[in-house]
Design a protein around this motif. Structure first.
Motif, short mmCIF file in Angstrom:
data_model
loop_
_atom_site.label_atom_id
_atom_site.label_comp_id
_atom_site.label_asym_id
_atom_site.label_seq_id
_atom_site.Cartn_x
_atom_site.Cartn_y
_atom_site.Cartn_z
N ARG A 1 11.24 32.15 -17.53
CA ARG A 1 10.45 32.45 -18.66
C ARG A 1 9.10 31.48 -18.79
O ARG A 1 9.36 30.41 -18.29
N ILE B 1 11.15 25.06 -34.08
CA ILE B 1 9.64 24.71 -33.45
C ILE B 1 8.67 24.68 -34.90
O ILE B 1 7.91 23.83 -34.84
N ALA C 1 6.44 30.13 -20.87
CA ALA C 1 5.84 30.07 -22.16
C ALA C 1 4.30 30.26 -22.22
O ALA C 1 3.76 29.84 -21.36
N SER D 1 14.33 19.44 -31.06
CA SER D 1 13.76 20.87 -30.58
C SER D 1 14.87 21.88 -29.71
O SER D 1 14.79 21.81 -28.73
N ASP E 1 -0.79 16.88 -25.42
CA ASP E 1 0.73 17.48 -25.11
C ASP E 1 1.18 17.27 -23.55
O ASP E 1 0.33 17.64 -22.56
N GLU F 1 16.92 24.28 -31.66
CA GLU F 1 16.97 25.97 -32.17
C GLU F 1 15.38 26.58 -32.32
O GLU F 1 14.64 25.61 -32.54
N ALA F 2 15.43 27.78 -32.34
CA ALA F 2 13.95 28.36 -32.28
C ALA F 2 13.20 27.89 -33.70
O ALA F 2 12.18 27.69 -33.76
N ARG G 1 8.87 27.90 -15.15
CA ARG G 1 10.23 26.99 -15.05
C ARG G 1 10.52 27.35 -13.68
O ARG G 1 10.44 27.67 -12.79
N PRO H 1 9.95 17.69 -19.82
CA PRO H 1 9.38 19.05 -19.57
C PRO H 1 10.40 20.14 -20.18
O PRO H 1 11.70 19.91 -19.66
N GLY H 2 9.96 20.97 -21.01
CA GLY H 2 11.03 21.96 -21.26
C GLY H 2 11.37 21.91 -22.96
O GLY H 2 12.28 22.65 -23.25
N VAL H 3 11.09 20.57 -23.43
CA VAL H 3 11.81 20.53 -24.85
C VAL H 3 10.86 21.11 -25.84
O VAL H 3 11.31 21.16 -26.83
N GLY H 4 9.75 21.79 -25.27
CA GLY H 4 9.10 22.61 -26.60
C GLY H 4 7.66 21.91 -26.87
O GLY H 4 7.24 22.30 -27.88
N LYS H 5 7.32 20.84 -26.09
CA LYS H 5 5.79 20.44 -26.42
C LYS H 5 4.62 21.45 -26.68
O LYS H 5 4.09 21.48 -27.70
N ARG I 1 17.15 26.54 -20.53
CA ARG I 1 15.49 26.30 -20.53
C ARG I 1 14.92 26.26 -19.27
O ARG I 1 13.79 26.66 -18.85
P1 DAT Z 1 7.24 21.98 -22.58
O1 DAT Z 1 5.95 22.15 -23.21
O2 DAT Z 1 7.59 20.65 -23.68
O3 DAT Z 1 7.24 21.78 -21.36
P2 DAT Z 1 7.44 24.59 -23.73
O4 DAT Z 1 7.01 24.68 -25.07
O5 DAT Z 1 6.84 25.27 -22.46
O6 DAT Z 1 8.08 23.00 -23.10
O7 DAT Z 1 8.94 25.37 -23.97
C1 DAT Z 1 9.68 25.52 -22.66
C2 DAT Z 1 10.72 27.01 -22.98
O8 DAT Z 1 11.66 26.73 -24.12
C3 DAT Z 1 9.68 28.16 -23.50
O9 DAT Z 1 10.31 29.31 -22.83
C4 DAT Z 1 9.99 27.88 -25.02
C5 DAT Z 1 11.58 27.41 -25.20
N1 DAT Z 1 11.73 26.64 -26.32
C6 DAT Z 1 11.03 25.50 -26.69
N2 DAT Z 1 11.38 24.84 -27.75
C7 DAT Z 1 12.55 25.70 -28.12
C8 DAT Z 1 13.19 25.83 -29.34
N3 DAT Z 1 13.28 24.64 -30.25
N4 DAT Z 1 13.92 26.56 -29.59
C9 DAT Z 1 14.13 27.78 -28.79
N5 DAT Z 1 13.43 28.08 -27.69
C10 DAT Z 1 12.47 26.68 -27.35
#
Ligand code: DAT
Length: 206
Positions: A127, A179, A129, A173, A93, A175-176, A135, A14-18, A122
């Motif tokens: 915040r 994505i 998403a 995943s 996802d 850096e922004a 979180r 959780p939190g990796v950006g799926k 993160r």
């Molecule tokens: P997941 O679905 O894996 O739980 P998410 O897509 O909800 O994760 O992302 C969690 C938070 O991190 C969300 O605020 C967006 C941010 N984030 C995800 N991937 C990132 C990246 N590669 N760079 C910067 N922020 C990122």
């Protein structure tokens, strides 16, 4: 295999950006302007389904998380995947991947955030998403997820469940801009899969 489009699972701690990556991938697929390479990808957010359908078995107080009834969930997803003559194109996802039958999935993408500081920020951030989970993790939930990411637990589970060469891809995943890069890579892979797995008019393998 009788799918027209590939099924992909985007997994990772959780939190990796799926969710963010899956949403980006769907956007890319919608804006694809070449009809010959258009693929109707569909986002299947397992967290969202589990919540909407109330596939919860219990609540784990210590980990502050719902325990999902995996049988109910799998039945539901199997029905979804079989719809439309099972044409495929599902982008699943979820942080769990190894409960899905190997044959359902054509590519397993494991997102990774090995930079612990970034990952910690993160997970502790409040915040949310868009469409994602709130979180602000603390205590054991925070620690277990950080440990899982450091040890690459989900990547290991994925490789065990999909042992074929090339079935599991790990993408960073952190850096922004990654994505979009990662979503683009998955999109290119989907287009190649469609080219490599042509159908004839009867929908049989060509
Ligand atoms: P997941 O679905 O894996 O739980 P998410 O897509 O909800 O994760 O992302 C969690 C938070 O991190 C969300 O605020 C967006 C941010 N984030 C995800 N991937 C990132 C990246 N590669 N760079 C910067 N922020 C990122």
């Amino acid at each position: 295999m009788s799918r027209k489009y590939p099924n992909v699972i985007i997994t990772g701690t959780p939190g990796v950006g799926k969710t963010t990556t899956a949403q980006e991938l769907i956007e890319i697929s919608k804006s694809s302007d070449s009809p010959s390479s258009s693929i109707p990808l569909k986002h299947l957010s397992v967290n969202k389904i589990a919540k909407e359908e109330n596939f919860y078995e219990s609540y784990d107080e210590e980990l502050q998380t719902h325990v999902v009834d995996e049988d109910k969930l799998l039945d539901h997803i199997e029905n979804l995947i079989a719809n439309g003559a099972g044409e495929g194109g599902w982008i699943i996802d979820w942080h769990v991947c190894d409960i899905f039958p190997e044959r359902w999935i054509d590519l397993v993408v494991v997102l990774r955030c090995e930079d612990t500081k970034t990952f910690y920020e993160r997970l502790t951030s409040d915040r949310k998403a868009e469409g994602g989970e709130k979180r602000g993790y603390t205590g054991r939930k925070l620690q277990e997820n950080i440990d899982a990411e450091i040890f690459g637990v989900i990547a290991e589970e994925a490789k065990e469940a999909w042992p074929n060469e090339g079935a599991v891809v790990e993408l960073i995943s952190e850096e922004a801009e990654q994505i979009e890069e990662n979503a683009e890579r998955i999109w290119e892979w989907c287009k190649r899969w469609v080219k490599d797995n042509p159908r004839d008019v009867d929908g049989e393998e060509g």
